[in-house]
Design an enzyme around this catalytic site. Structure first.
Site, PDB file in Angstrom:
ATOM      1  N   LYS A 161      45.675  71.528   3.754  1.00 10.21           N
ATOM      2  CA  LYS A 161      46.804  70.905   3.079  1.00 10.21           C
ATOM      3  C   LYS A 161      48.122  71.562   3.515  1.00 10.21           C
ATOM      4  CE  LYS A 161      43.329  68.773   1.287  1.00 10.21           C
ATOM      5  NZ  LYS A 161      42.717  69.122   0.008  1.00 10.21           N
ATOM      6  N   ASP A 185      42.710  78.207  -7.628  1.00 13.20           N
ATOM      7  CA  ASP A 185      42.909  77.331  -6.468  1.00 13.20           C
ATOM      8  C   ASP A 185      44.411  77.098  -6.345  1.00 13.20           C
ATOM      9  OD1 ASP A 185      43.212  75.173  -4.714  1.00 13.20           O
ATOM     10  OD2 ASP A 185      41.302  74.276  -5.289  1.00 13.20           O
ATOM     11  N   ARG A 243      31.583  85.317  14.567  1.00  7.00           N
ATOM     12  CA  ARG A 243      31.302  84.996  13.156  1.00  7.00           C
ATOM     13  C   ARG A 243      31.761  86.149  12.255  1.00  7.00           C
ATOM     14  NH1 ARG A 243      26.480  85.942  11.227  1.00  7.00           N
ATOM     15  NH2 ARG A 243      25.321  85.130  12.995  1.00  7.00           N
ATOM     16  N   TYR A 300      39.953  69.196  -8.355  1.00  6.53           N
ATOM     17  CA  TYR A 300      39.725  68.441  -7.122  1.00  6.53           C
ATOM     18  C   TYR A 300      38.299  67.876  -7.162  1.00  6.53           C
ATOM     19  CZ  TYR A 300      38.941  67.637  -2.175  1.00  6.53           C
ATOM     20  OH  TYR A 300      38.622  67.067  -0.979  1.00  6.53           O
TER      21      TYR A 300
HETATM   22  C1  LIG Z   1      41.399  69.413  -0.437  1.00 10.94           C
HETATM   23  C2  LIG Z   1      41.182  70.365  -1.542  1.00 10.94           C
HETATM   24  C3  LIG Z   1      40.048  71.182  -1.572  1.00 10.94           C
HETATM   25  C4  LIG Z   1      38.960  71.105  -0.521  1.00 10.94           C
HETATM   26  O1  LIG Z   1      39.424  71.485   0.734  1.00 10.94           O
HETATM   27  P1  LIG Z   1      38.870  70.873   2.134  1.00 10.94           P
HETATM   28  O2  LIG Z   1      39.692  71.599   3.133  1.00 10.94           O
HETATM   29  O3  LIG Z   1      39.126  69.393   2.091  1.00 10.94           O
HETATM   30  O4  LIG Z   1      37.425  71.171   2.204  1.00 10.94           O
HETATM   31  C5  LIG Z   1      39.933  72.091  -2.624  1.00 10.94           C
HETATM   32  N1  LIG Z   1      40.863  72.165  -3.599  1.00 10.94           N
HETATM   33  C6  LIG Z   1      41.964  71.379  -3.597  1.00 10.94           C
HETATM   34  C7  LIG Z   1      42.960  71.517  -4.689  1.00 10.94           C
HETATM   35  C8  LIG Z   1      42.163  70.454  -2.579  1.00 10.94           C
HETATM   36  O5  LIG Z   1      43.238  69.666  -2.588  1.00 10.94           O
END
Ligand SMILES: *Cc1c(COP(=O)(O)O)cnc(C)c1O
Length: 366
Positions: A198, A173, A49, A101
């Site tokens: 992603k 982000d 962890r 998001y």
């Molecule tokens: C998918 C996404 C998230 C969240 O991520 P997860 O891996 O699905 O928890 C946050 N911000 C953006 C822009 C995303 O596309």
């Protein structure tokens, strides 16, 4: 390491500090804990962890790609977001891009809102508007650019100048553009967030999230929260994301090429009223002439899969109103134009001709 160009860094930037075999890929250290060589001694690893050699190689690579001081790998993007929110205390305020998001909005409104942290949404593309909305309790500005799904773009450097002037934390982000197209820390951001699920992972097979920090003080505060909250990425998943990143640069190149082609094709269709594409990366939102047309496309695509998520090698199409943005309040959705005619396409690396042919057949029910 840092002097490598980004395309080389993706392929060669991961380093197993414990490599004595010459292995060219970082092994999966599938171990929860590590034996100590003697009393009061450590190999540098105590418990997974806190740190694990596979995850460490991934974290160092992501920090290098983003030009950060440190990176922390989480089980999901939302786990990274939730841990980041632990930086704030009751009474604090956050200003955020108005078209985030959907999961981020759900976390802000329904989870951290209950702990007395107020999030106000605004168009972060308008820097003067942002400046005017800063209150005494404002602690951070949270930017997603381009936004999802309506592709509004924010000038990170302009917002960073305001944050520096007012002593606010700038969080970006960077999931959509990836460090291939935008490096927010170089533009003045303090923390970069990724859904590694992603583009970084890139194969629709693993969930992951990252926080990248710009300086040692933030790294120390977030590392403490990271090991305490414990939403860390497992060794095997760390390996998969490391493998995904090896092809990040070339995937982004192909994805952008495909997406430009498809955006241009969509622009020329009578049934398509608007195409939202920032010109780089692979997400295209488009509005068709009716809800029936939207449902027809979703029901008829074959090469393109009707599924949530984005950023992988497979092209996916989603219906934001029913999927990613279902939890966003109806009035917010309306204001942003997330309606029953809006579709979001994540372009993959297939042959562009096949993707265009699939959309054409779906639209005309060939
Ligand atoms: C998918 C996404 C998230 C969240 O991520 P997860 O891996 O699905 O928890 C946050 N911000 C953006 C822009 C995303 O596309």
């Amino acid at each position: 390491m840092n002097r490598m160009r980004i395309g080389t860094l993706c392929v060669r930037g991961a380093e197993d500090k414990n490599n004595t075999t010459g292995a060219i890929s970082v092994p999966v250290y599938q171990s929860a804990t590590f034996a100590h060589p003697g009393v009061g001694q450590s190999t540098g690893y105590d418990y997974s962890r806190l740190q694990n050699p596979t995850r460490e190689a991934l974290e160092n690579l992501v920090a290098a790609l983003e030009g950060g001081d440190d990176a922390m790998a989480f089980a999901t993007g939302m786990a990274a977001m939730a841990t980041l929110c632990e930086l704030f205390a009751p009474g604090d305020g956050i200003l955020a891009s108005g078209d985030l998001y959907g999961g981020s909005v759900r976390l802000f409104d329904n989870v951290i809102g209950r702990h007395g942290i107020a999030v106000d949404y605004l168009d972060t593309g308008d820097a003067e508007n942002v400046r005017g909305r800063i209150r005494e309790n404002t602690k951070a500005i949270f930017v997603e650019t381009p936004t999802n799904p309506t592709m509004l773009v924010t000038d990170v450097a302009a917002i960073s100048a305001i944050c520096k002037e007012r002593g606010l934390l700038l969080i970006v982000d960077n999931t959509f553009l990836t460090p291939i197209y935008q490096r927010p820390i170089e533009l003045g951001a303090d923390v970069v967030l990724h859904s590694g699920t992603k583009y970084l992972g890139g194969h629709n097979d693993t969930l992951a999230g990252f926080l990248v920090t710009a300086n040692a003080e933030l790294s120390e505060r977030l590392r403490f929260l990271y090991k305490t909250v414990g939403a860390c990425l497992a060794p095997w998943d760390s390996f998969l994301i490391l493998r995904g990143i090896k092809t990040l640069a070339i995937r982004m190149e192909r994805i952008t090429e495909n997406a430009r082609r498809i955006a241009a094709w969509l622009e020329a269709q009578n049934d398509v009223e608007a195409v939202m594409y920032p010109g780089e990366s692979g997400v295209i939102s488009f509005r068709v002439n009716s809800a029936e047309t939207a449902r027809k496309i979703l029901g008829n695509v074959k090469t393109i899969l009707y599924a949530e998520s984005l950023g992988g090698v497979e092209s996916l199409i989603t219906y934001p109103i029913l999927q990613t943005h279902a939890d966003v309040p109806a009035e917010t959705r309306e204001a942003l134009g997330i309606d029953e005619r809006l579709l979001r396409l994540s372009v993959g690396i297939e042959a562009a001709d096949d993707l265009v042919a699939d959309l054409k057949a779906a639209l005309h029910e060939i």
